[in-house]
Design a protein around this motif. Sequence first.
Motif, PDB file in Angstrom:
ATOM      1  N   THR A 177       0.835  -1.202   0.000  1.00  0.00           N
ATOM      2  CA  THR A 177       0.000   0.000   0.000  1.00  0.00           C
ATOM      3  C   THR A 177       0.869   1.251   0.000  1.00  0.00           C
ATOM      4  N   ASN A 178       0.337   2.320  -0.561  1.00  0.00           N
ATOM      5  CA  ASN A 178       1.068   3.587  -0.535  1.00  0.00           C
ATOM      6  C   ASN A 178       1.091   4.149   0.876  1.00  0.00           C
ATOM      7  N   LEU A 179       2.115   4.938   1.160  1.00  0.00           N
ATOM      8  CA  LEU A 179       2.330   5.472   2.498  1.00  0.00           C
ATOM      9  C   LEU A 179       2.421   6.991   2.451  1.00  0.00           C
ATOM     10  N   GLY A 180       2.108   7.621   3.567  1.00  0.00           N
ATOM     11  CA  GLY A 180       2.220   9.060   3.671  1.00  0.00           C
ATOM     12  C   GLY A 180       3.488   9.465   4.408  1.00  0.00           C
ATOM     13  N   ILE A 181       4.114  10.525   3.948  1.00  0.00           N
ATOM     14  CA  ILE A 181       5.278  11.087   4.634  1.00  0.00           C
ATOM     15  C   ILE A 181       4.831  12.401   5.266  1.00  0.00           C
ATOM     16  N   TYR A 182       4.996  12.507   6.586  1.00  0.00           N
ATOM     17  CA  TYR A 182       4.473  13.652   7.337  1.00  0.00           C
ATOM     18  C   TYR A 182       5.586  14.328   8.130  1.00  0.00           C
ATOM     19  N   ARG A 183       5.320  15.596   8.449  1.00  0.00           N
ATOM     20  CA  ARG A 183       6.270  16.368   9.262  1.00  0.00           C
ATOM     21  C   ARG A 183       5.492  17.077  10.374  1.00  0.00           C
ATOM     22  N   PRO A 184       5.934  16.955  11.631  1.00  0.00           N
ATOM     23  CA  PRO A 184       5.263  17.686  12.720  1.00  0.00           C
ATOM     24  C   PRO A 184       5.328  19.193  12.482  1.00  0.00           C
ATOM     25  N   ALA A 185       4.208  19.863  12.748  1.00  0.00           N
ATOM     26  CA  ALA A 185       4.142  21.321  12.586  1.00  0.00           C
ATOM     27  C   ALA A 185       3.802  21.941  13.928  1.00  0.00           C
ATOM     28  N   GLU A 186       2.584  22.436  14.076  1.00  0.00           N
ATOM     29  CA  GLU A 186       2.201  23.145  15.297  1.00  0.00           C
ATOM     30  C   GLU A 186       1.898  22.176  16.431  1.00  0.00           C
ATOM     31  N   ALA A 187       2.461  22.450  17.611  1.00  0.00           N
ATOM     32  CA  ALA A 187       2.116  21.711  18.833  1.00  0.00           C
ATOM     33  C   ALA A 187       1.196  22.602  19.651  1.00  0.00           C
ATOM     34  N   TYR A 188      -0.054  22.208  19.778  1.00  0.00           N
ATOM     35  CA  TYR A 188      -1.047  23.029  20.475  1.00  0.00           C
ATOM     36  C   TYR A 188      -1.023  22.726  21.970  1.00  0.00           C
ATOM     37  N   VAL A 189      -0.978  23.796  22.762  1.00  0.00           N
ATOM     38  CA  VAL A 189      -0.890  23.672  24.217  1.00  0.00           C
ATOM     39  C   VAL A 189      -1.908  24.619  24.848  1.00  0.00           C
ATOM     40  N   ALA A 190      -2.636  24.144  25.863  1.00  0.00           N
ATOM     41  CA  ALA A 190      -3.610  24.975  26.569  1.00  0.00           C
ATOM     42  C   ALA A 190      -2.891  25.976  27.466  1.00  0.00           C
ATOM     43  N   ASP A 191      -3.647  26.954  27.954  1.00  0.00           N
ATOM     44  CA  ASP A 191      -3.067  27.987  28.818  1.00  0.00           C
ATOM     45  C   ASP A 191      -2.446  27.400  30.081  1.00  0.00           C
ATOM     46  N   THR A 198      -0.671  17.568  18.348  1.00  0.00           N
ATOM     47  CA  THR A 198       0.333  18.078  17.414  1.00  0.00           C
ATOM     48  C   THR A 198      -0.183  17.917  15.997  1.00  0.00           C
ATOM     49  N   GLU A 199      -0.033  18.976  15.220  1.00  0.00           N
ATOM     50  CA  GLU A 199      -0.473  18.952  13.827  1.00  0.00           C
ATOM     51  C   GLU A 199       0.613  18.357  12.952  1.00  0.00           C
ATOM     52  N   LEU A 200       0.212  17.452  12.063  1.00  0.00           N
ATOM     53  CA  LEU A 200       1.129  16.870  11.084  1.00  0.00           C
ATOM     54  C   LEU A 200       0.736  17.349   9.691  1.00  0.00           C
ATOM     55  N   ILE A 201       1.737  17.710   8.901  1.00  0.00           N
ATOM     56  CA  ILE A 201       1.527  18.144   7.527  1.00  0.00           C
ATOM     57  C   ILE A 201       2.068  17.072   6.591  1.00  0.00           C
ATOM     58  N   LYS A 202       1.249  16.684   5.613  1.00  0.00           N
ATOM     59  CA  LYS A 202       1.715  15.667   4.666  1.00  0.00           C
ATOM     60  C   LYS A 202       2.691  16.280   3.673  1.00  0.00           C
ATOM     61  N   ILE A 203       3.881  15.692   3.600  1.00  0.00           N
ATOM     62  CA  ILE A 203       4.919  16.167   2.689  1.00  0.00           C
ATOM     63  C   ILE A 203       4.795  15.485   1.331  1.00  0.00           C
ATOM     64  N   GLY A 204       4.411  14.208   1.346  1.00  0.00           N
ATOM     65  CA  GLY A 204       4.289  13.480   0.089  1.00  0.00           C
ATOM     66  C   GLY A 204       3.820  12.055   0.319  1.00  0.00           C
ATOM     67  N   GLU A 205       3.891  11.263  -0.746  1.00  0.00           N
ATOM     68  CA  GLU A 205       3.506   9.856  -0.688  1.00  0.00           C
ATOM     69  C   GLU A 205       4.629   9.009  -1.252  1.00  0.00           C
ATOM     70  N   ALA A 206       4.705   7.766  -0.764  1.00  0.00           N
ATOM     71  CA  ALA A 206       5.776   6.869  -1.206  1.00  0.00           C
ATOM     72  C   ALA A 206       5.255   5.439  -1.241  1.00  0.00           C
ATOM     73  N   ARG A 207       6.032   4.555  -1.876  1.00  0.00           N
ATOM     74  CA  ARG A 207       5.679   3.131  -1.893  1.00  0.00           C
ATOM     75  C   ARG A 207       6.907   2.299  -1.557  1.00  0.00           C
ATOM     76  N   TYR A 208       6.642   1.119  -1.039  1.00  0.00           N
ATOM     77  CA  TYR A 208       7.688   0.178  -0.620  1.00  0.00           C
ATOM     78  C   TYR A 208       8.429  -0.364  -1.843  1.00  0.00           C
ATOM     79  N   VAL A 209       9.761  -0.451  -1.733  1.00  0.00           N
ATOM     80  CA  VAL A 209      10.589  -1.057  -2.785  1.00  0.00           C
ATOM     81  C   VAL A 209      11.204  -2.357  -2.282  1.00  0.00           C
ATOM     82  N   ARG A 210      11.953  -2.296  -1.184  1.00  0.00           N
ATOM     83  CA  ARG A 210      12.573  -3.489  -0.609  1.00  0.00           C
ATOM     84  C   ARG A 210      12.996  -3.161   0.815  1.00  0.00           C
TER      85      ARG A 210
END
Length: 350
Positions: A177-191, A198-210
Amino acid sequence: MGARQHRHRAVVGGWLIGVMCLLITLDASAWERVRDSAPERYTVVTGDTLWDLAGRFLHAPWHWPELWQTNPDIDNPHLIYPGDVITLSDCQGAPCLSLSREQQVVKLSPQMRTVPRREAISPIDASVIQPFLRDHRIVNGDPADGALAYVVAGNQGRLISGAGDSLYVRGQVPTQTNLGIYRPAEAYVADDGTALGTELIKIGEARYVRAEEDIAQLEVLSAHQEVRNNDLVLPLETPRLSDEMVPRAPRNELSGALIGVPGGVRFIGRLQVVTIDLGTLDGVQAGHVFQIAQQGEVVSDPRSQAPLTLPSEVAGTLMVFKPYDRVSYALVMEASTVLEVGDQVRTPPR
């Protein structure tokens, strides 16, 4: 005895008059929710949203469920399609909205054996929401704990990779199956310091080779940004807007704040996505509508000269489309002024 009966009749008569007056007042109040310009009949067209329809009939679209009448002859009256007719009626003195739908008769021929599936109208503008849902998500705790793997190197020692490149990750990844590559962005914290997610932003997609042991080679299929070492590999999400997402007010009196705008924008307007510090643990559901209020101006008391904060001012409305445990993504539906992170959100008036 006659005087007692007379008093009894007077009491009963007064009670009935009071009840009738109350009912008349309630009916009049209910009709005040309906716009003067509301049509008696409206045929739904392609491009309409449920929010559009509610706003066409009502001053406050979140009152839609209170006026909506289901039709037992329609399998799912909450799904509205282009061509359906919405009718505004008087139901025992109170306004109500109902739906009628013509049954399509299709004559089959050797050249036509299937009927194209009609798409129900979206609760809100799907062209704004769907790309956002694909590329953003919120996770609890350390994002690395829930990842399948993390990027350790690009091909031939490259520090960054793009579409068409190979890279290496450490962990266990599925092979089919295809996979998502993500990067942590904003970490939300209460007062009070409580972690909200924590918000993750998708950077791209990839597939398994070996793979060899716990090091796998992936091919990057697409990339919105450069893939870097330590980016996370997670299963792809395929979220969609719920067909049951109807604009409505939360049942409870809730209050919170706008805590972020994905992308780091400070000033906010209509049809922008925002993050609020209320989630499913607070009872928030997709479709819940909140008022946005801005803190009143601080002035000096003319007698004491002490600082005085004026009452907050309503500045817009938003509708939740993706709630998480402690935060939610929402779309700003109305804005009478420029909104900012820190503005208050609260349950709208009934």
